[in-house]
Design an enzyme around this catalytic site. Sequence first.
Site, PDB file in Angstrom:
ATOM      1  N   HIS A  89       0.812  -1.246  -0.040  1.00  0.00           N
ATOM      2  CA  HIS A  89      -0.180  -0.299  -0.124  1.00  0.00           C
ATOM      3  C   HIS A  89       1.105   1.371  -0.077  1.00  0.00           C
ATOM      4  O   HIS A  89       0.568   2.304   0.632  1.00  0.00           O
ATOM      5  CB  HIS A  89      -0.840  -0.065   1.113  1.00  0.00           C
ATOM      6  CG  HIS A  89      -1.888  -0.979   1.285  1.00  0.00           C
ATOM      7  ND1 HIS A  89      -3.219  -0.883   0.819  1.00  0.00           N
ATOM      8  CD2 HIS A  89      -1.827  -2.460   1.792  1.00  0.00           C
ATOM      9  CE1 HIS A  89      -3.819  -2.026   0.734  1.00  0.00           C
ATOM     10  NE2 HIS A  89      -3.171  -3.033   1.482  1.00  0.00           N
ATOM     11  N   ASN A 162     -10.261  -2.847   2.320  1.00  0.00           N
ATOM     12  CA  ASN A 162      -9.946  -2.719   1.085  1.00  0.00           C
ATOM     13  C   ASN A 162     -11.152  -2.435   0.288  1.00  0.00           C
ATOM     14  O   ASN A 162     -12.413  -2.595   0.628  1.00  0.00           O
ATOM     15  CB  ASN A 162      -9.320  -4.127   0.713  1.00  0.00           C
ATOM     16  CG  ASN A 162      -7.989  -4.153   0.871  1.00  0.00           C
ATOM     17  OD1 ASN A 162      -7.317  -3.407   1.123  1.00  0.00           O
ATOM     18  ND2 ASN A 162      -7.349  -5.468   0.812  1.00  0.00           N
TER      19      ASN A 162
HETATM   20 FE1  HDE Z   1      -2.704  -4.947   5.561  1.00  0.00          FE
HETATM   21  N1  HDE Z   1      -0.634  -4.079   6.178  1.00  0.00           N
HETATM   22  N2  HDE Z   1      -1.899  -6.622   6.000  1.00  0.00           N
HETATM   23  N3  HDE Z   1      -4.377  -5.628   4.878  1.00  0.00           N
HETATM   24  N4  HDE Z   1      -3.091  -2.972   4.737  1.00  0.00           N
HETATM   25  C1  HDE Z   1      -0.353  -2.705   5.792  1.00  0.00           C
HETATM   26  O1  HDE Z   1       0.690  -1.549   7.389  1.00  0.00           O
HETATM   27  C2  HDE Z   1      -0.806  -6.773   6.853  1.00  0.00           C
HETATM   28  C3  HDE Z   1      -4.377  -6.907   4.859  1.00  0.00           C
HETATM   29  C4  HDE Z   1      -4.444  -2.705   4.177  1.00  0.00           C
HETATM   30  O2  HDE Z   1      -3.272   3.572   3.843  1.00  0.00           O
HETATM   31  C5  HDE Z   1       0.961  -2.346   6.421  1.00  0.00           C
HETATM   32  O3  HDE Z   1       1.084   0.787   7.653  1.00  0.00           O
HETATM   33  C6  HDE Z   1      -0.667  -8.245   7.182  1.00  0.00           C
HETATM   34  C7  HDE Z   1      -5.722  -7.136   4.667  1.00  0.00           C
HETATM   35  C8  HDE Z   1      -4.399  -1.205   4.082  1.00  0.00           C
HETATM   36  O4  HDE Z   1      -1.872   3.576   5.272  1.00  0.00           O
HETATM   37  C9  HDE Z   1       1.340  -3.686   7.176  1.00  0.00           C
HETATM   38  C10 HDE Z   1      -1.822  -8.763   6.691  1.00  0.00           C
HETATM   39  C11 HDE Z   1      -6.370  -6.170   4.376  1.00  0.00           C
HETATM   40  C12 HDE Z   1      -3.205  -0.907   4.305  1.00  0.00           C
HETATM   41  C13 HDE Z   1       0.255  -4.648   6.748  1.00  0.00           C
HETATM   42  C14 HDE Z   1      -2.469  -7.855   5.705  1.00  0.00           C
HETATM   43  C15 HDE Z   1      -5.265  -4.983   4.531  1.00  0.00           C
HETATM   44  C16 HDE Z   1      -2.399  -1.829   4.740  1.00  0.00           C
HETATM   45  C17 HDE Z   1       1.872  -1.814   5.509  1.00  0.00           C
HETATM   46  C18 HDE Z   1      -2.107 -10.064   6.555  1.00  0.00           C
HETATM   47  C19 HDE Z   1      -7.702  -5.612   4.128  1.00  0.00           C
HETATM   48  C20 HDE Z   1      -2.701   0.499   3.846  1.00  0.00           C
HETATM   49  C21 HDE Z   1       1.944  -0.198   5.962  1.00  0.00           C
HETATM   50  C22 HDE Z   1      -2.612 -10.739   7.871  1.00  0.00           C
HETATM   51  C23 HDE Z   1      -8.706  -5.836   4.923  1.00  0.00           C
HETATM   52  C24 HDE Z   1      -3.102   1.495   5.087  1.00  0.00           C
HETATM   53  C25 HDE Z   1       1.236  -0.046   6.871  1.00  0.00           C
HETATM   54  C26 HDE Z   1      -2.648   2.977   4.763  1.00  0.00           C
HETATM   55  C27 HDE Z   1      -1.083  -1.914   5.348  1.00  0.00           C
HETATM   56  C28 HDE Z   1       0.193  -5.913   7.199  1.00  0.00           C
HETATM   57  C29 HDE Z   1      -3.623  -7.921   5.047  1.00  0.00           C
HETATM   58  C30 HDE Z   1      -5.613  -3.646   4.271  1.00  0.00           C
HETATM   59  C31 HDE Z   1       2.795  -4.196   6.789  1.00  0.00           C
HETATM   60  C32 HDE Z   1       0.208  -8.837   7.973  1.00  0.00           C
HETATM   61  C33 HDE Z   1      -6.535  -8.628   4.537  1.00  0.00           C
HETATM   62  C34 HDE Z   1      -5.618  -0.453   3.340  1.00  0.00           C
HETATM   63  O5  HDE Z   1       1.549  -3.453   8.522  1.00  0.00           O
END
Ligand code: HDE
Length: 705
Positions: A89, A162
């Site tokens: 993201h 999302n």
């Molecule tokens: Fe994320 N995800 N994610 N994700 N995610 C990040 O956090 C993570 C997942 C989502 O505009 C990170 O600040 C793991 C699902 C959005 O700043 C990080 C897993 C969904 C955003 C991270 C998921 C998301 C992130 C990277 C698996 C939809 C952007 C930078 C379990 C429901 C937020 C940050 C923004 C961002 C980890 C899966 C949505 C690395 C470990 C499922 C919208 O922490």
Amino acid sequence: MDKKTNPGNVPSETARIHDQSVARGQGGELHQTAQGDMPTLTTAQGTPVADDQNTLRQGARGPALLEDSHFREKIFHFDHERIPERVVHARGYGAHGYFETYESLAQYTRADIFQRAGEKTPVFVRFSTVAGSKGSFDLARDVRGFAVKFYTREGNWDLVGNNIPVFFIQDAIKFPDLVHAAKPEPDRAFPQAQTAHDNFWDFISLTPESMHMIMWIMSDRAIPRSFRFMEGFGVHSFRFLNDKDESTFVKFIWKPKLGMQSVLWNEAVKINGADPDFHRRDLWDAIQSGNYPEWELCVQLFDQDFADKFDFDVLDATKIIPEEVLPPIPVGRMVLDRLPDNFFAETEQVAFMTQNVPPGIDFSNDPLLQGRNFSYLDTQLKRLGSPNFTHLPINAPKCPFHHFQQDGHMAMRNPRGRVNYEPNSWGEGPREDPRKGFRSYPATADGPKVRLRPESFADHYSQARQFYISQTPVEQTHIAMALTFELSKVETPAIRERMVSHLLNIDQDLARTVATKLGLRDLPQPADAAVAPRTDLPASDALSIILNGPDSFAGRKIGVLVSDGIEAALLQGLEQAAMAEGAMVEIVAPRVGGVEAADGTLIPAKQMIDGGPSVLYDAVAIIVSPEGAAELEQEATARDFVADAFAHCKFIAHVDAAAPLFAKAGVKPDEGFVSIGGPDDFAGFVKTCRQLRLWPRESKVKLPA
Ligand code: HDE
């Protein structure tokens, strides 16, 4: 901690002098400049700068001197301007706004934000793509992040969702593998911002649980026309907890007021070249012009008994509860009405964390959600560099907060006075509150320690099929074309074949179409399925974009190709009709200086044709004079303007004089063309545009999938 918690805190003379000088510095009155009212340039230490053009040198042509601390400080700071981009993201765009609660939901949740009808809560939203780096283009085929930070009176609530309601994987432990596979391949560092490569499809074809998500990202949901026309989903099952700590499961859905809309893949590819910032510009323009985007927040509420009736598990993030089975209830609306003052300070530094929930909202045992709750704190520390990232204004709660956390890098606030622990006997400082404070749902859990995926997570194909059969034929064709395109970029035939073997478990026709388009000689065997795919799940209309069109052209944009010598009144007619619908008009001309109408008036242009191809618009109008048409038909960009609008099934308004240009562009007018005889004819054209696209044309301009 506020001043009251500082025993013996008496404002001193030093503090008063300090406050005054800070105020002076902010007002900029301290230093009068040669330029009048403009503040004097200073170093970060506040020292006025006399010369910002030349380093200090020993002689005009001599070496630079070490003592030039202004240069040293300036270049030092510049060298450290970047912070790590988000691992996923990375590319995103944000805006401020508010959430307005419709009715009290006290029956289900004690979350303060849902207690009072009409209550407005400030929010910050960040939309993003997932795979591309910060500088990648907006119209990648990708999931869009839809992250909302609600600054509630009882702490920040981050709904980090999302624009697609399911996910690729069921367990967070697979996330690094998924992301590594999707990102550029590590040896060659390409392709950027796309899944059309071997590593991604290799991983996916070995991961049957991702098949439902694959249907979504191969659909038009992954190439939205605008952030404003997207749905958003919290994805996981969460819990609402009321005053009695009774739990109700809840899924969150955002519905865009302007309805959903996507672009075509061929359009996306061209938009990325014409305007890589297409989505951020769209949001910027909408908010700048006072057309504030709006979404309704809906909830699907259910209890354990309801959940137990499904074959699938509500803890499995690769599944949805169809809206026909459990209709979403609107509980409030979100309006985005303010752009950030500074992109870095707000959009880049905003720290979303799934674990940020206020009292009254709690988690389910979804293993993906649990993993996320653990992960997001690490990413903030890595990116923002200090455990004090909550001191940044964009991340700080807007409600009162009191705690004893102190020190660390870049601490902006520390507890004042003597008290920095509890319990203490000083009669000062914050105390816990068992009644108002956050309480977890007292769920019981038992069982051996295991690494095991439950049986209830085993069906990977039934809902993938349900999604596919819920699409209109046009949308089904797009899915087949997207799969074909992506797999055509996969160089290893075995991976292409493995994917087709999964498609056979989803829909035979889809699998056959893709296999034929890829030139596969024989159909493979269907992939082994842990559970036999169900074929009896009914279609859900809510899953189709086309079936949920806005029946309005509001918020959309018409590109008007003009030439010298046209009737100015025609343009006024178009502008009025568009304005009445809430749509916008943008003039595209051979020269950006504009064109001269027949009556001599100058019509300024927003775009020169080369910079304003028709892919940037939802519909087009060709308003040209006979001489103008003769000139434009010589221009490849003008012919492309028309040919692309036609190929992308757009509605086209035109004056009769445009006919030769159509002929030269190889375009044969059909029922999507609206002939304009006078200014009043545009009202009918704009009404036609409410269908957004003339889909029946698509099969005539493209080989069937
Ligand atoms: Fe994320 N995800 N994610 N994700 N995610 C990040 O956090 C993570 C997942 C989502 O505009 C990170 O600040 C793991 C699902 C959005 O700043 C990080 C897993 C969904 C955003 C991270 C998921 C998301 C992130 C990277 C698996 C939809 C952007 C930078 C379990 C429901 C937020 C940050 C923004 C961002 C980890 C899966 C949505 C690395 C470990 C499922 C919208 O922490």
